[in-house]
Design a protein around this motif. Structure first.
Motif, PDB file in Angstrom:
ATOM      1  N   GLY A  21      -1.349 -10.104 -41.536  1.00  0.00           N
ATOM      2  CA  GLY A  21      -0.070 -10.778 -41.635  1.00  0.00           C
ATOM      3  C   GLY A  21      -0.170 -12.280 -41.497  1.00  0.00           C
ATOM      4  N   ASP A  68      -1.391 -10.499 -33.245  1.00  0.00           N
ATOM      5  CA  ASP A  68      -0.247 -10.377 -34.142  1.00  0.00           C
ATOM      6  C   ASP A  68       0.811 -11.423 -33.846  1.00  0.00           C
ATOM      7  N   GLN A 125       1.694 -13.555 -36.919  1.00  0.00           N
ATOM      8  CA  GLN A 125       2.918 -13.163 -37.602  1.00  0.00           C
ATOM      9  C   GLN A 125       4.180 -13.834 -37.063  1.00  0.00           C
TER      10      GLN A 125
END
Length: 532
Positions: free
Chosen positions: A70, A126, A130
Motif C-alpha cells: 500500500g 502499514d 498507508q
C-alpha cells in the motif's frame, strides 16, 4: 485499541452469556543522520556486548516495497534482524523486523521519525505506508518517516494462531445450546475455548511466542535507531505505542531525542485496573453518545433520559442472548457482538452516527448487519470474512507476557464486583457467581515475563511531550498525567475533547504544538501542563 479491553470483553461477555548472516567483522563506517556524517561511536554504545554488536553492525538494504504494502513509489522497505532473546542473543533463531521508510520531502531532513500506532499488535509498517497523511506536511518535510512491525506482528516474525475461519470461531462462535447453558457451563466452555486458542498459538508460532514482550521490542527499537544512523531516537507513539516509547525513555535515556506520547498508558497500572479504568471511561463515552442521540431528531431509542436509554441498551444485550438472532452470513448475534460494536464506535465521535444507524436497523428491522460491521471493523475483518492482520493474535500474546498473572480467586471476585459497578454492560450473573479473570492469559502456554510493574523515570533524558484527550475512553486522562509525573523531564498537553488520540483530531492548537516540538525541540513553559 489499547491493551486489554478487547481481550477482557471477549472472555467476560462470552462466559457471562455464555539463517542469519550478520556482517559482524566491521562496523558501518559512515552513517547518515539527515545529510551529515556521524561517527559510529555516537550511534553504538561502546560497552555493547560483542554478540549484540554484530546485530548493530548489520547494514539495512533499502529497496522497493512489496506490491501489497500500500506504500507509494517513493517509499523504501527493508528487513532488519534482531536476537530472539536479548538476554541470550547467541541462542535461538533471529527475529525479522519489517520496516518502511517515507523519505523526507525537504532538502535538509533532521533524520528519522519512528512511529507506532498502538495495539499491541497494530502494524507500524502499514501505518506509515498507508496512513502517510496522518503526519503533517511539516513533519513529512523534516523527517524520514519510519514504521516497523514489532516482533510478533504482521510482516515481521509473527505470532500465528489460526486462519480466518478459526478467528471467526474465536470471536463469534457460540455453541448450539448457548441460550440454555448455565453460567457454570458457559464459564467451562469459555475456559476450554481459551485453552484451545493458546495451544493453537503455541503450535503455529513456536519459540517466538515467549519473546514478543514489549521490553524486547524496546531493545529492537534501539537497534533500529542505530541502523538508520540516528544518535538519538525521534519517536511518535500512539496508544500502546506510548508504552514502547515510555519504556524506551526509561531504558535508554541517553539516546532520547524528541519523543511524543499521544494517548499515553501508565505502566504501573495492573491488568485488572486497566480493564476497570477503560470500562469506566467507555461507559462515560457511551452516556455521552446516548445523550447526543436522544437529543437528535432520529434516535431509535424510546428513552427521554440517558438513564432510561442505558436500561434499553442493557435490555438489548439480554434479549440478544436469548433470541440468538442470525446475521445474513450465518453468524450469531450475541451481547458480545453488541458490546464490541458499541466500543468500536466510541473511539471517534464521528462514528456515533453509524452506531445510531445500526441500532435503528436492529430495533426496527431485526437486522444486526451494521452492528456486525462495526464489530468487524474493530477486529479488522472484511465482509468476505478475511482478517487484514494478525493484530488480535499478537494482542493476546504480547499482553500475556507484559502483565503479572493474577489467579487469586478472591482478587478475581473483587475485580468482577468493581467491573459490574463501572461497566455500561454489567454481567447478568451476580458477582459471587463470577470467577472470570483474564481467561486468555490464565490459560496461556508461556509464562509472563513481568513479576512487578515499575514506573518509568527516564533520568537524564531530554524533555519529552505527553499528549492526552480529556475524554479518551481507551487511554484515560489520568494515565497520561501519571506518566508525565513519573518521567523526570516531560510536559503534558491536554486536549479538551472526545475520542482517542489528540493529534488525529486535527486541532490546530494540538498539532502545531506537537509539530513545533518535534521539529525544534522547544516546549513552551516546560514542566507546566498546556491546555488546548
Amino acid at each position: 485499541m489499547n491493551r486489554r479491553s478487547a481481550q477482557r470483553l471477549l472472555a467476560a461477555t462470552t462466559a457471562a452469556v455464555a539463517a542469519i548472516s550478520l556482517s559482524g567483522c566491521t562496523l558501518i563506517q559512515t552513517l547518515q543522520n539527515g545529510g551529515g556524517q556521524v561517527d559510529p561511536a555516537e550511534i553504538i554504545d561502546a560497552d555493547l556486548a560483542p554478540e549484540l554488536r554484530e546485530y548493530y553492525a548489520q547494514e539495512l538494504e533499502w529497496g522497493p516495497c512489496p506490491d501489497d504494502s500500500g506504500a507509494d513509489k517513493k517509499a523504501e522497505c527493508a528487513t532488519a534482524l534482531a536476537p530472539m532473546d536479548w538476554d541470550n542473543p547467541d541462542q535461538g533463531e533471529p527475529v525479522e523486523l519489517a520496516l518502511v521508510r517515507q523519505p523526507a520531502t525537504g532538502d535538509n531532513p533532521q533524520g528519522s521519525l519512528f512511529s507506532n500506532p498502538g495495539g499491541p499488535g497494530a502494524s507500524g509498517f502499514d501505518f506509515v505506508a498507508q496512513s502517510y497523511g496522518f503526519f503533517s506536511s511539516d513533519l513529512r518535510e523534516n523527517f524520514d518517516l519510519v514504521g516497523w512491525d514489532p516482533r510478533g506482528v504482521g510482516r515481521s516474525s509473527a505470532v500465528q494462531c489460526r486462519d480466518d475461519a478459526g478467528m471467526d470461531e474465536y470471536f463469534y462462535g457460540v455453541p448450539d445450546n448457548y441460550a440454555q447453558m448455565t453460567p457454570e457451563q458457559q464459564l467451562e466452555w469459555t475456559v476450554a475455548k481459551s485453552q484451545r486458542f493458546g495451544a493453537d498459538c503455541m503450535a503455529g508460532t513456536g519459540e517466538l511466542l515467549g519473546y514478543v514482550d514489549t521490553n524486547s521490542t524496546v531493545h529492537d527499537l534501539d537497534l533500529l535507531r542505530a541502523l538508520v544512523g540516528d544518535p538519538k531516537l525521534f519517536y511518535f507513539g500512539l496508544s500502546y505505542g506510548t508504552d514502547i516509547g515510555a519504556k524506551y525513555i526509561d531504558q535508554f535515556p541517553e539516546r532520547v531525542g524528541r519523543v511524543v506520547l499521544d494517548g499515553a498508558t501508565d505502566p504501573t497500572v495492573p491488568g485488572f485496573e486497566v480493564v476497570i479504568d477503560q470500562q469506566e471511561k467507555f461507559a462515560d463515552s457511551v452516556r455521552s453518545y446516548l445523550q447526543d442521540c436522544i437529543e437528535g431528531p432520529e434516535c431509535p431509542f424510546q428513552a427521554s433520559t440517558v438513564e432510561e436509554a442505558e436500561k434499553e441498551l442493557r435490555q438489548i444485550a439480554e434479549d440478544a442472548d436469548e433470541t440468538l438472532m442470525k446475521n445474513a452470513d450465518g453468524r450469531v448475534f450475541t451481547s458480545s457482538v453488541l458490546q464490541m460494536a458499541v466500543i468500536a464506535a466510541m473511539y471517534d465521535q464521528s462514528t456515533w452516527q453509524y452506531l445510531t444507524i445500526a441500532f435503528d436497523q436492529y430495533l426496527n428491522a431485526n437486522d444486526p448487519s451494521t452492528l456486525f460491521l462495526l464489530a468487524d471493523s474493530y477486529y479488522g475483518r472484511d465482509p468476505q470474512g478475511h482478517y487484514d492482520s494478525n493484530m488480535f493474535q499478537a494482542f493476546t500474546a504480547i499482553n500475556c507476557l507484559d502483565y503479572p498473572r493474577e489467579t487469586d480467586p478472591a482478587k478475581i471476585k473483587a475485580f468482577n464486583q468493581r467491573l459490574n459497578q463501572v461497566s455500561i454492560f454489567p454481567s447478568a450473573s451476580t458477582p459471587e457467581e463470577m470467577e472470570i479473570g483474564d481467561l486468555a492469559c490464565e490459560n496461556w502456554p508461556v509464562d509472563t515475563k513481568v513479576d512487578k510493574l515499575e514506573p518509568v523515570t527516564g533520568a537524564g533524558a531530554d524533555p519529552v511531550l505527553v499528549v492526552a484527550t480529556t475524554n479518551d475512553p481507551a487511554t484515560p486522562l489520568k494515565w497520561a498525567r501519571a506518566v508525565a509525573e513519573q518521567l523526570e523531564s516531560a510536559q503534558l498537553l491536554e486536549y479538551e475533547g472526545e475520542g482517542h488520540i489528540a493529534y488525529d483530531e486535527q486541532d490546530q492548537c494540538v498539532n502545531s504544538y506537537v509539530d513545533n516540538y518535534l521539529i525544534t525541540g522547544e516546549l513552551e513553559d516546560a514542566g507546566e501542563t498546556k491546555h488546548c
